[in-house]
Design a protein around this motif. Sequence first.
Motif, PDB file in Angstrom:
ATOM      1  N   MET A   1       0.833  -1.204   0.000  1.00 32.95           N
ATOM      2  CA  MET A   1       0.000   0.000   0.000  1.00 32.95           C
ATOM      3  C   MET A   1       0.870   1.257   0.000  1.00 32.95           C
ATOM      4  SD  MET A   1      -3.145  -1.161   0.142  1.00 32.95           S
ATOM      5  CE  MET A   1      -4.137   0.107   0.847  1.00 32.95           C
ATOM      6  N   PHE A   2       1.967   1.203   0.745  1.00 32.07           N
ATOM      7  CA  PHE A   2       2.897   2.327   0.841  1.00 32.07           C
ATOM      8  C   PHE A   2       3.534   2.614  -0.521  1.00 32.07           C
ATOM      9  CE2 PHE A   2       6.912   4.179   2.752  1.00 32.07           C
ATOM     10  CZ  PHE A   2       6.293   5.324   3.248  1.00 32.07           C
ATOM     11  N   VAL A   3       3.938   1.573  -1.219  1.00 31.88           N
ATOM     12  CA  VAL A   3       4.508   1.733  -2.554  1.00 31.88           C
ATOM     13  C   VAL A   3       3.463   2.310  -3.501  1.00 31.88           C
ATOM     14  CG1 VAL A   3       5.307   0.444  -4.584  1.00 31.88           C
ATOM     15  CG2 VAL A   3       6.305  -0.011  -2.350  1.00 31.88           C
ATOM     16  N   GLY A   4       2.239   1.839  -3.398  1.00 30.12           N
ATOM     17  CA  GLY A   4       1.164   2.387  -4.222  1.00 30.12           C
ATOM     18  C   GLY A   4       0.953   3.867  -3.971  1.00 30.12           C
ATOM     19  N   TYR A   5       1.023   4.261  -2.718  1.00 34.46           N
ATOM     20  CA  TYR A   5       0.873   5.674  -2.365  1.00 34.46           C
ATOM     21  C   TYR A   5       2.049   6.499  -2.895  1.00 34.46           C
ATOM     22  CZ  TYR A   5       0.711   9.892   0.475  1.00 34.46           C
ATOM     23  OH  TYR A   5       0.706  11.189   0.895  1.00 34.46           O
ATOM     24  N   LEU A   6       3.271   6.026  -2.657  1.00 39.59           N
ATOM     25  CA  LEU A   6       4.466   6.772  -3.073  1.00 39.59           C
ATOM     26  C   LEU A   6       4.534   6.989  -4.575  1.00 39.59           C
ATOM     27  CD1 LEU A   6       7.265   5.204  -0.853  1.00 39.59           C
ATOM     28  CD2 LEU A   6       6.366   7.520  -0.717  1.00 39.59           C
ATOM     29  N   TYR A   7       4.147   5.979  -5.328  1.00 39.77           N
ATOM     30  CA  TYR A   7       4.271   6.047  -6.782  1.00 39.77           C
ATOM     31  C   TYR A   7       2.957   6.366  -7.494  1.00 39.77           C
ATOM     32  CZ  TYR A   7       9.019   4.456  -6.288  1.00 39.77           C
ATOM     33  OH  TYR A   7      10.344   4.380  -5.960  1.00 39.77           O
ATOM     34  N   GLY A   8       1.928   6.691  -6.747  1.00 36.19           N
ATOM     35  CA  GLY A   8       0.666   7.098  -7.347  1.00 36.19           C
ATOM     36  C   GLY A   8      -0.047   5.987  -8.090  1.00 36.19           C
ATOM     37  N   ILE A   9       0.107   4.750  -7.632  1.00 32.16           N
ATOM     38  CA  ILE A   9      -0.558   3.615  -8.270  1.00 32.16           C
ATOM     39  C   ILE A   9      -1.905   3.432  -7.576  1.00 32.16           C
ATOM     40  CG2 ILE A   9      -0.433   1.156  -8.817  1.00 32.16           C
ATOM     41  CD1 ILE A   9       2.635   1.432  -8.487  1.00 32.16           C
ATOM     42  N   ARG A  10      -2.971   3.861  -8.217  1.00 35.70           N
ATOM     43  CA  ARG A  10      -4.284   3.827  -7.584  1.00 35.70           C
ATOM     44  C   ARG A  10      -5.043   2.541  -7.860  1.00 35.70           C
ATOM     45  NH1 ARG A  10      -6.036   7.830  -4.959  1.00 35.70           N
ATOM     46  NH2 ARG A  10      -8.202   7.393  -5.434  1.00 35.70           N
ATOM     47  N   SER A  11      -4.662   1.815  -8.868  1.00 37.14           N
ATOM     48  CA  SER A  11      -5.349   0.587  -9.232  1.00 37.14           C
ATOM     49  C   SER A  11      -4.751  -0.604  -8.485  1.00 37.14           C
ATOM     50  CB  SER A  11      -5.217   0.351 -10.742  1.00 37.14           C
ATOM     51  OG  SER A  11      -5.563  -0.967 -11.070  1.00 37.14           O
ATOM     52  N   GLU A  12      -5.611  -1.392  -7.864  1.00 37.09           N
ATOM     53  CA  GLU A  12      -5.150  -2.579  -7.141  1.00 37.09           C
ATOM     54  C   GLU A  12      -4.495  -3.572  -8.103  1.00 37.09           C
ATOM     55  OE1 GLU A  12      -8.886  -3.729  -5.716  1.00 37.09           O
ATOM     56  OE2 GLU A  12      -9.004  -2.118  -4.257  1.00 37.09           O
ATOM     57  N   ARG A  13      -5.075  -3.730  -9.269  1.00 34.83           N
ATOM     58  CA  ARG A  13      -4.514  -4.665 -10.250  1.00 34.83           C
ATOM     59  C   ARG A  13      -3.155  -4.181 -10.763  1.00 34.83           C
ATOM     60  NH1 ARG A  13      -8.651  -8.334 -12.335  1.00 34.83           N
ATOM     61  NH2 ARG A  13     -10.600  -7.731 -11.361  1.00 34.83           N
ATOM     62  N   GLN A  14      -3.042  -2.881 -10.996  1.00 33.92           N
ATOM     63  CA  GLN A  14      -1.765  -2.337 -11.445  1.00 33.92           C
ATOM     64  C   GLN A  14      -0.703  -2.501 -10.358  1.00 33.92           C
ATOM     65  OE1 GLN A  14      -0.923  -1.204 -14.431  1.00 33.92           O
ATOM     66  NE2 GLN A  14       1.168  -0.815 -13.760  1.00 33.92           N
ATOM     67  N   LEU A  15      -1.076  -2.284  -9.115  1.00 32.27           N
ATOM     68  CA  LEU A  15      -0.145  -2.458  -8.003  1.00 32.27           C
ATOM     69  C   LEU A  15       0.313  -3.907  -7.920  1.00 32.27           C
ATOM     70  CD1 LEU A  15       1.326  -1.251  -5.592  1.00 32.27           C
ATOM     71  CD2 LEU A  15      -0.712  -1.701  -4.225  1.00 32.27           C
ATOM     72  N   GLU A  16      -0.600  -4.836  -8.102  1.00 33.35           N
ATOM     73  CA  GLU A  16      -0.241  -6.258  -8.084  1.00 33.35           C
ATOM     74  C   GLU A  16       0.741  -6.586  -9.202  1.00 33.35           C
ATOM     75  OE1 GLU A  16      -2.325 -10.663  -8.208  1.00 33.35           O
ATOM     76  OE2 GLU A  16      -3.380  -8.940  -9.027  1.00 33.35           O
TER      77      GLU A  16
END
Length: 113
Positions: free
Chosen positions: A65-80
């Motif tokens: 979740m932290f990486v998603g926040y830092l890099y602006g990745i809002r999509s769960e699938r994209q983060l995965e």
Amino acid sequence: MLRPIREKQVELEMVSIDQLVPDNHLLRKIDATIDFSFIYDKVKSYYSEDNGRPPIDPVMLFKMMFVGYLYGIRSERQLERCIGTSDYDSHSTEHKENSKPPHSRLRGGLPYF
């Protein structure tokens, strides 16, 4: 077109993620600076000790979740897709034995950033 088989590859090159990610990368600095072990104490009451499926490591979930926040990745699938396929994975170096959780386990977390 039919061609005769030429030489087969007989060499293998081993490359680790540590060789690919620079020493001054942001996530390396965060991992060296912040001790995320406090999360276990914060979430212990939410986990059952004697029944249910084996849990996904809460520290790994938080780091994702932290990486998603830092890099602006809002999509769960994209983060995965990003975790484990790029230098984002270096942020969770101590949890390599655990498989990354599916995007559905992140549901509900990303929109709050």
